[in-house]
Structures are given as C-alpha cells and as structure tokens.
Enzyme design. Structure first.
Site, PDB file in Angstrom:
ATOM      1  N   THR A  69     -56.369 -41.538 134.169  1.00  0.00           N
ATOM      2  CA  THR A  69     -55.727 -40.961 132.989  1.00  0.00           C
ATOM      3  C   THR A  69     -54.360 -40.370 133.322  1.00  0.00           C
ATOM      4  OG1 THR A  69     -55.867 -39.022 131.534  1.00  0.00           O
ATOM      5  CG2 THR A  69     -57.103 -38.888 133.538  1.00  0.00           C
ATOM      6  N   TYR A 121     -60.928 -31.851 133.709  1.00  0.00           N
ATOM      7  CA  TYR A 121     -60.998 -33.284 133.378  1.00  0.00           C
ATOM      8  C   TYR A 121     -60.016 -34.076 134.255  1.00  0.00           C
ATOM      9  CZ  TYR A 121     -59.902 -37.624 131.009  1.00  0.00           C
ATOM     10  OH  TYR A 121     -59.645 -38.951 130.745  1.00  0.00           O
TER      11      TYR A 121
END
Ligand code: UDP
Length: 327
Positions: free
Chosen positions: A116, A140
């Site tokens: 990501t 995350y």
C-alpha cells in the site's frame, strides 16, 4: 499454471481472479469470508479457510498443485489499526508468515503481495517513487512494510521470489457489473459519494478544507481495480519468467482533490447531494500520487481506465447492487 488467491473473495482479489481465468490460468480462491463474499468467488475453485490456519493451508497445498500465491487478505482500516493494533499485527503479519511457511513447506516460492501507499507515511515529495522514504504512520502501514521487509529476507535466504505492489487508491468496478467495491463498514470516498447520490446517506463529509492543496482538500491518486488486476497478471508472468524479487507502485500518476471527486460524481450520476465540510481526519497526508514508471517499464503495464471510467463502473455496480445484501 495454477494461482492460489488468498483473499480472492474480496474486492481487489475477485477482480484479479476473474482476469486470471480469462487469461487461461487455473485459480483457487482461499478466503475465510470474514470480509469477502462467497458470491464474489465465482472464478476457479473455492476453499474456505484462514491464512492463519496451518492445517487448512497444508491441505489446500496438498490438494492443488500451486505455482504462484497471491495474498490480498489483510485488514485495511487505518483508524481501526490505531485502536486495535494487535488485530493488525496478528492477521497482517503473523498470519502472513504462517502462509509463507506453508508455501515453503510445499516448495512454492513465488508470491505476489498487496502492499500500500501507506508504507510511505507522510511522503517527502510527490509523485512518490519506490525508493522514497518509507515511514508509515499507523499500524496498518507498518504491518504492510514489515511483510515487505520479511520478503526481502526470504528472498536472500530462501530464494523466495516475490512482488510487492503498493496500491494507491483502488477504485471502480467490473464493467460487466458482476463484482465491485462493498466494504463493511464503508469508509472509502467513492462508494460513500455514490451512496449519497443514490440516497442511501444524506450527505458526504469533506475531511479537512485547509490543506495546502489547490482547493484545500486532500489529493489522491485513484486507480481502476482492473488496471490493478492487469498489473497482477503481468506480475505472475514476470515471476514465471524468472524475474527477481521486486516492488512497484501502482497508481495513475494523476491526483484529484476531494472537491473534484464530488463534482465528478455529481456530474456522472446526475444527482445532487449535500456536502458537509468537517475537520481533518487524523493521519491523512495532503497529497498521495504515485510515480508508476517502474511498473510501466518493467512489466510493460499501461493504464487503461480514466477517472470517469472509475466512477461510471462504480456507479453502474452501485445501482445494480442497490438494496441487495451480499453474501
Ligand atoms: N474522504 C472524505 N470524506 C469521506 C471519506 C474520505 O473527505 O467520507 C477523503 C479522505 O480524507 C481522503 C480521500 O477522501 O483524503 C480518500 O479517502 P479514502 O478513505 O477513500 O482513501 P485513503 O486515501 O484514506 O486510502
């Protein structure tokens, strides 16, 4: 060639499965259905299972001869990761290691990992290149970077070859309206805009209007899910052709502000809805735009979908799904 798609019943994974099958690969979807939908696993065989379940992984790798594993099954909610880091480190890191170990045990050494833009944290410059500083600012993003680093070590020590794709803002839906974006809870801008357009929510909130951007709202790089899927197919070919461990940004290279997104959504849907300006959402960088030159050069990847395509396909899917419960 057979591909095991962990998380193949989710949003991006299901689009990749559909394309893999169209390209002639055999597909095995492996998904625990916590966030995925059984009705999204339409392409290939389906096995319900968790990447943390060693015995189940053993069984699936014994029953199917797998050449490449793709891994899409992570928790992705930034705000939740701050409140419940253990959940993120357990699933996104610990369970991923269990998956890698099961692969090694069965002699599978080719892996495609969904990473990501969050690994960059607050970027130093834009567009972001792959070698830029990686300093994630939430659990995350950290959980994804940890696996990226583990994969480097697996590559040196075990000859384990992997690709890490750093997605920017995945968006849009299958043009044939079979699958699309449907998170529970939904926090992403485009589905929320379409919910407002269809009348399922009364307004859309703009998180922050005082950023140093052209209109004060955050700029993001939205990339069609089928452009992501296409990069994955090229990634499989790259690994099967003997390509080395590598990492690539996947974005369009163009940025749009939240206000521009609202305008485009209103234009395409021809619906008006209320817009409420609110405070910044913690942890949002003002700009996130990818430089994807590396993927274009190394994988011969070319963007095929515009922002309009993204919103049109998402809107078509949204209307098809209106009022239906996905299972
Ligand atoms: N955003 C917004 N209102 C919303 C949801 C998102 O203003 O209801 C903004 C968010 O602050 C970010 C952009 O839209 O700047 C894209 O957010 P999203 O959650 O879709 O993706 P992210 O960039 O966080 O991965």
């Amino acid at each position: 060639m057979a591909i095991l798609v962990a998380g193949g019943a989710g949003y991006i994974g299901s689009h990749v499965c559909k394309m893999l099958l169209q390209k002639g690969f055999d597909v095995v979807v492996y998904d625990n259905l916590v966030h995925g939908y059984r009705c999204f696993a339409q392409w290939g065989d389906f096995v319900q299972g968790d990447i943390g379940d060693q015995a189940q992984l053993d069984s699936v790798f014994s029953n199917f001869k797998i050449d490449v594993v793709m891994h899409f099954c992570a928790f992705i909610e930034v705000a939740e990761s701050v409140i419940e880091p253990e959940k993120y480190y357990k699933n996104n890191v610990q369970n991923t290691i269990t998956l890698l170990e099961a692969m090694r045990k069965h002699g599978i050494n080719k892996f495609i990992f969904s990473s990501t833009a969050a690994v960059y944290g607050m970027p130093e410059r834009t567009p972001i290149e792959e070698e830029d500083r990686k300093l994630p600012i939430n659990p995350y993003g950290k959980s994804k970077l940890m696996i990226e680093e583990i994969l480097d070590d697996y590559s040196s020590a075990y000859g384990f070859r992997s690709i890490r794709f750093r997605y920017f803002n995945a968006a849009g839906a299958d043009p044939e309206r079979e699958i699309g974006e449907a998170h529970v809870p939904e926090t992403h801008l485009i589905p929320l805009l379409l919910d407002a357009a269809i009348g399922r929510r009364k307004d859309i909130k703009v998180f922050g209007t005082d950023y140093e951007t052209q209109d004060g709202t955050c700029v993001r790089d939205y990339i069609h899910v089928n452009d992501l899927a296409d990069a994955h197919i090229r990634g499989v070919d790259y690994l099967l052709d003997g390509g080395n461990t590598n990492y690539f940004n996947l974005g369009s290279g163009s940025g749009f502000t939240v206000r521009e997104m609202i305008q485009t959504a209103k234009k395409i849907t021809t619906k008006d809805f209320a817009v409420v300006e609110t405070d910044r959402r913690p942890g949002d960088p003002p700009y996130l735009i990818a430089c994807s030159d590396k993927a274009q050069k190394k994988l011969d990847w070319k963007l095929q979908h515009s922002l309009e395509d993204i919103i049109i396909t998402a809107w078509n899917w949204h209307q098809t799904m209106a009022g239906r419960k996905l299972v």
